[in-house]
Every structure is written in C-alpha cells, then in structure tokens.
Design an enzyme around this catalytic site. Structure first.
Site, mmCIF file in Angstrom:
data_model
loop_
_atom_site.group_PDB
_atom_site.id
_atom_site.type_symbol
_atom_site.label_atom_id
_atom_site.label_comp_id
_atom_site.label_asym_id
_atom_site.label_seq_id
_atom_site.Cartn_x
_atom_site.Cartn_y
_atom_site.Cartn_z
ATOM 1 N N GLY A 82 41.227 20.374 25.808
ATOM 2 C CA GLY A 82 42.279 21.493 25.304
ATOM 3 C C GLY A 82 42.912 22.267 23.732
ATOM 4 N N CYS A 83 42.257 23.461 23.474
ATOM 5 C CA CYS A 83 42.550 23.313 22.432
ATOM 6 C C CYS A 83 44.091 23.399 21.442
ATOM 7 C CB CYS A 83 42.350 25.000 22.078
ATOM 8 S SG CYS A 83 43.128 26.713 23.616
#
Ligand SMILES: NC(=O)c1ccc[n+]([C@@H]2O[C@H](COP(=O)([O-])OP(=O)(O)OC[C@H]3O[C@@H](n4cnc5c(N)ncnc54)[C@H](OP(=O)(O)O)[C@@H]3O)[C@@H](O)[C@H]2O)c1
Length: 332
Positions: free
Chosen positions: A149-150
């Site tokens: 994920g970011c």
C-alpha cells in the site's frame, strides 16, 4: 521503443482509474512489456481516456476476464479491493501472473485479513507482499504479488531497517499525509475540491487498514495517523521514535546504508529532510532523519508519490523482478 520480439504480454484492469492510468503510461513504453489490454469496469462503455492521448489511443474496453487470461501473460489489477478479491483468483486459476494493487490480499494472517478485508477469499496461490526492497528474492518468478500500500511503503521502508537492527523502541508514531488522489478518482464529501481545499484533516485514527499492514511487516505496534493534504499527489510521513539506550546517529546511518545499498529507488537524504515535490512523478522514496542523541529522540521524514512508488511504479518494479528484468527497467 519496444521491439515486442520477446516482450511479456501485459494487461491493466482498472485502466481508467488514477493508478491504472499511471500503469498504462509506464507499461506502454516499457522495453520488455507489450500492453495488449486496458480495461475499465464491467459493462462500461468503451472509451478513450484523455490523460492517455498518444500513449494509449485505443478505447478502454469493459472488463473481460477471458480476454485478460487469453491475451496476457501478466495482469495488473488497479481495481477496488472487492473487485480484485473476485478477479485475482480467476486469473490465477488460469495460470496468469497477477500484480494486484489493492489491499485485498496483502495481509497474511487469516483473522486479521477477515477483519479488514472481509470479501477476500483464499486466492489459491500464496501472494508475495510486493515491496521490492524487502522481498526481492521471493518476488523472483512469483505468480501472485500483492503490491504494498501507499502509506505502508513509506512507513516500512523508513522503519524496517531500524526495527530489524533493534535501534528504536516504542512508542513509534507515524504521522502521515497524503494528496487527494490517494482516495481514487471518485470524489466524496471529504475529498471533493471545495471540501478539502485550504484545509488539513486527520482521518482513520485507530481504524485505517494500513496500520495492520505496517504492523505485519514491522512486527511491532505503531500509532498511525493519516491526514488528507489538499494537493493532488504525494505522501509525506513524519515518524517519531525513541532510540534505545546507547544508540547513536552513526548506528541509524549504518542501518539505512546497509539496507538500501542495492536499492535504486531509495534515496537517503540524511539531515536534508525530503519534500513531496522532489519525488512526484518518480518511483523514488526519499528518507531523511534528525537525531537528538542526548534525549534519545529520532525523527524520520519519508516522501513518495502515492501513484508511482505507492502504486503503479512499485507494481512495475515488482513485475521487473518477477520476470528477471533489471529492477529499474521502464521506471527511470
Ligand atoms: N490511489 C492511490 O494512491 C493508490 C495507491 C496504492 C494502491 N491503490 C489501490 O489501487 C486500486 C485502484 O485505486 P485507484 O485510486 O486507481 O482507483 P480509482 O481511481 O477509483 O479507479 C478504479 C478503477 O477500477 C474500475 N472499477 C470500478 N469498479 C469496478 C468493479 N466493480 N469491477 C471492476 N472494475 C471496477 C474503474 O473503472 P470505471 O472508470 O469504468 O469505473 C477504474 O478503472 C485500489 O484498490 C486502491 O486501494 C491506490
């Protein structure tokens, strides 16, 4: 220019979304990939995407799993998590290699996954967590990659070398800020321009899925507080931790240098703290730090572009390693 002679046939599902558009941009000019399919949601009208003019001028087709499985060696899923949860197992069962940008398959522990991603089934193939710098060896030849994920990308790259070397102790606080594209292309009451412009707000305190992902990879509890920053793209995380007794700045520097000596996309900036503008539209993660040895205080600042190192660029980096290409191919 791509010669196509020995290129990997790749497809993008979710090509009309923010991460999907970035994927199409990267893959259309990737020297060892041939983009054979770019698709939107099921039943959507075939349409051109203005942002892809002269990059991909064919209409973006509606999602067609048979066409992806038959026409692609590898498929990138830039879909809402529930859609990925349904599509990934079907493609995997047909032998396609899958790079999923959603969170659906990132959590290894079944109970934790059920809590945060209740729609995720057993994929039939164990995914590799797609943070290249941490899992290079496992990524080679893998069939299924659950791309990181970011927010977790910046947090894990910043903290993992320090936690692994036992240099810091709790509490560990991750104060994270993201541009609005992190929420995808469909505006909500919170992300609509007239709501977020000129403001700054915390959200998801003690209830954001990315905390579970960060804790999975670090194996220590963290306090993670995301904020919505009124810019289009980019993430900045300010991380606070306490140094264990006797740990010096030299130990921190040494841990980072060892961890990232062979990592082309991690830039260690030392006491020059990173800024979002220095990483936007790139696959870099910049990490800087300040240490107060007498008070045992450590502050780390990390920046990425959420749509590149936090999404499409990271997925292509994982693809490169999985197919045995140079990690940076098509990303510089
Ligand atoms: N945005 C980020 O910074 C970021 C970073 C890391 C990971 N991710 C993850 O990447 C994925 C995509 O995020 P995004 O921000 O790019 O999303 P987005 O801008 O909202 O785009 C979503 C894409 O999925 C398609 N889609 C929507 N509903 C669908 C369905 N039921 N079945 C199949 N396709 C459907 C949309 O097609 P239509 O245009 O036809 O509706 C569009 O192409 C998400 O899982 C997200 O969590 C995003």
């Amino acid at each position: 220019m791509n010669s196509y002679s020995d290129a990997v046939r790749v497809g993008v599902a979710g090509a009309t979304g923010y991460s999907g558009v970035e994927l199409v941009r990267l893959l259309a000019r990737h020297p060892r990939a041939r983009l054979t399919a770019a698709m939107g949601s099921p039943g959507s009208e075939p349409r051109r995407v203005r942002a892809l003019a002269r990059v991909w001028d064919d209409p973006i087709a509606p999602l067609d799993i048979d066409a992806l499985a038959d026409g692609c060696d590898a498929v990138f899923l830039a879909l809402p998590e529930q859609a990925s949860a349904a599509v990934a197992p079907e493609l995997l069962a047909r032998g396609t290699r899958v790079f999923d940008l959603s969170g659906a398959f990132r959590l290894r522990d079944r109970e934790t996954r059920r809590q945060w991603y209740p729609h995720t089934p057993d994929a039939g193939v164990t995914p590799v967590y797609g943070l290249t710098e941490r899992y290079r060896t496992c990524l080679a030849k893998s069939q299924f990659v659950a791309c990181a994920g970011c927010y977790p990308t910046a947090a894990i790259l910043s903290l993992q070398p320090l936690v692994a070397a036992d240099l810091v102790e709790q509490p560990i606080v991750i104060d994270a800020k993201s541009g609005v594209s992190g929420a995808g292309k469909t505006p909500t009451e919170r992300t609509h321009f007239s709501e977020c412009h000129g403001s700054l707000s915390a959200y998801g305190v003690f209830s954001h899925r990315h905390a579970a992902e960060i804790e999975q990879e670090l194996d220590v509890p963290v306090t993670f507080v995301p904020h919505l920053l009124p810019i289009d793209r980019g993430i900045l995380e300010t991380i606070y931790a306490t140094l264990r007794p006797g740990i010096t700045e030299a130990d921190i520097v040494d841990a980072y240098r060892r961890a990232y000596a062979g990592s082309p996309f991690v830039r260690l900036t030392g006491s020059e703290l990173p800024e979002i503008k220095h990483v936007t539209h790139t696959n870099f993660c910049d990490i800087g730090w300040r240490v107060n040895e007498s008070r045992r205080q450590l502050v780390v600042v990390a920046c990425i572009d959420n749509l590149v190192k936090g999404a499409a660029g990271q997925a292509v980096q994982n693809f490169n390693v999985a197919f045995g290409f140079d990690e940076a191919l098509g990303l510089n």
